[in-house]
Design a protein around this motif. Structure first.
Motif, PDB file in Angstrom:
ATOM      1  N   LEU A  83      -7.767   5.482   4.309  1.00  0.00           N
ATOM      2  CA  LEU A  83      -7.364   4.124   4.652  1.00  0.00           C
ATOM      3  C   LEU A  83      -8.505   3.376   5.351  1.00  0.00           C
ATOM      4  O   LEU A  83      -8.786   2.214   5.044  1.00  0.00           O
ATOM      5  CB  LEU A  83      -6.117   4.171   5.543  1.00  0.00           C
ATOM      6  N   ILE A 136      -0.407   7.941   4.734  1.00  0.00           N
ATOM      7  CA  ILE A 136      -1.594   7.629   3.937  1.00  0.00           C
ATOM      8  C   ILE A 136      -2.770   8.268   4.660  1.00  0.00           C
ATOM      9  O   ILE A 136      -2.927   8.088   5.863  1.00  0.00           O
ATOM     10  CB  ILE A 136      -1.841   6.109   3.809  1.00  0.00           C
ATOM     11  N   MET A 149       0.830  -1.202   0.000  1.00  0.00           N
ATOM     12  CA  MET A 149       0.000   0.000   0.000  1.00  0.00           C
ATOM     13  C   MET A 149       0.870   1.260   0.000  1.00  0.00           C
ATOM     14  O   MET A 149       0.583   2.228  -0.697  1.00  0.00           O
ATOM     15  CB  MET A 149      -0.943  -0.005   1.209  1.00  0.00           C
ATOM     16  N   SER A 168      -7.168  -1.944  -3.891  1.00  0.00           N
ATOM     17  CA  SER A 168      -6.883  -0.997  -2.809  1.00  0.00           C
ATOM     18  C   SER A 168      -5.681  -0.122  -3.144  1.00  0.00           C
ATOM     19  O   SER A 168      -5.662   1.076  -2.877  1.00  0.00           O
ATOM     20  CB  SER A 168      -6.607  -1.738  -1.498  1.00  0.00           C
ATOM     21  N   ARG A 169      -4.666  -0.733  -3.735  1.00  0.00           N
ATOM     22  CA  ARG A 169      -3.485   0.037  -4.138  1.00  0.00           C
ATOM     23  C   ARG A 169      -3.872   1.085  -5.182  1.00  0.00           C
ATOM     24  O   ARG A 169      -3.375   2.205  -5.169  1.00  0.00           O
ATOM     25  CB  ARG A 169      -2.416  -0.885  -4.739  1.00  0.00           C
ATOM     26  N   VAL A 180      -5.537   4.096  -3.414  1.00  0.00           N
ATOM     27  CA  VAL A 180      -4.924   4.640  -2.202  1.00  0.00           C
ATOM     28  C   VAL A 180      -4.889   6.168  -2.273  1.00  0.00           C
ATOM     29  O   VAL A 180      -4.944   6.850  -1.255  1.00  0.00           O
ATOM     30  CB  VAL A 180      -3.531   4.013  -1.958  1.00  0.00           C
TER      31      VAL A 180
END
Ligand SMILES: Nc1ncnc2c1ncn2[C@@H]1O[C@H](COP(=O)(O)OP(=O)(O)O)[C@@H](O)[C@H]1O
Ligand SMILES: [Mg+2]
Length: 243
Positions: free
Chosen positions: A121, A116, A103, A153-154, A157
């Motif tokens: 998140l 992040i 991530m 998810s990446r 982000v």
């Protein structure tokens, strides 16, 4: 064709890979705020279309516009920087790194987990609980479905306007497919536009607003998913055994 309600448009896009002429003039529109499904038999040119959008293959003819801007000749990092995320079929995650490290690498601006955006998140953890659950585990130990969730998810982000994913449901167990469907629906509610390549017609019908069907390097049908879903004869003729 580049009207304001179309976030992405391809006009007459042709792509050669080495000596092979793969795309023969792809016309495709992705309406803003909608989820568009790109369907078609194996080898129809779906992946090549996505790679051409991202500048991973260079179009030899035709134009690609994003948000009214001609991106045909831009390099991949420049295209990504405009707000397009691409998840290839191979997912591009690092098996030896933890979920957290994967991530972090995706968050270009973030130097550590604290950097992040916390709200973001938490939102991602809600979409994909497995990402939180396996936060400190090597990504290589995840199941196929969990890896796919990490890959998505990446991609999100950082805020993105357009999310392009090649076969997100491939090889997933039904429970994972349901999680994925819920997550994409939530992403759409959040204002993200999605373009998904899909083999699973049921997945495509449940999620898609628009549909484009490719055959032999061209889009041979496009329109509303509802109309396509209702027309089993059309599905049969365009997708045949893929159904
Ligand atoms: N790197 C490559 N070199 C040569 N031919 C390729 C390459 N990648 C894809 N092709 C060919 O391009 C056509 C379209 O492939 P692809 O875009 O991967 O289709 P799809 O994703 O719809 O299954 C296929 O005939 C495939 O064999
Ligand atoms: Mg493909």
């Amino acid at each position: 064709m580049t009207t304001s309600n179309h976030l992405l448009t391809l006009e007459g896009v042709q792509t050669h890979i080495g000596a092979y002429h793969i795309l023969h003039g792809v016309d495709l529109v992705v309406p803003k705020g909608q989820l568009t499904m790109l369907l078609g038999r194996n080898g129809a040119g779906k992946t090549t279309t996505l790679r051409t959008i991202m500048g991973l293959w260079q179009a030899s003819k035709g134009r690609v516009h994003f948000n009214g801007k001609d991106i045909t000749a831009l390099r991949t990092p420049e295209i990504a920087a405009l707000g397009i995320a691409y998840v290839p079929e191979t997912m591009g995650i690092f098996a030896d790194l933890t979920v957290k490290e994967n991530m972090l690498l995706a968050a270009r601006a973030a130097k550590n987990a604290d950097a992040i955006d916390d709200t973001r998140l938490k939102w991602i953890f809600q979409l994909f609980p497995a990402v939180e659950k396996f936060w400190n585990h090597p990504a290589g130990k995840l199941s196929g479905g969990q890896k796919q969730m990490l890959a998505v998810s990446r991609a999100i982000v950082e805020p993105r306007e357009l999310l392009i994913i090649d076969e997100p449901s491939k090889g997933l167990a039904p429970v994972m497919i349901n999680n994925m469907i819920d997550a994409f629906a939530e992403l759409k509610r959040s204002g993200v536009t999605l373009l998904l390549v899909e083999q699973n017609i049921h997945f495509a019908q449940r999620l898609g607003d628009s549909v484009a069907v490719m055959d032999n390097g061209r889009v041979v049908h496009s329109g509303a998913m509802a109309a396509f879903s209702a027309d089993t004869q059309l599905q049969q003729s365009l997708l045949g055994l893929a159904l």
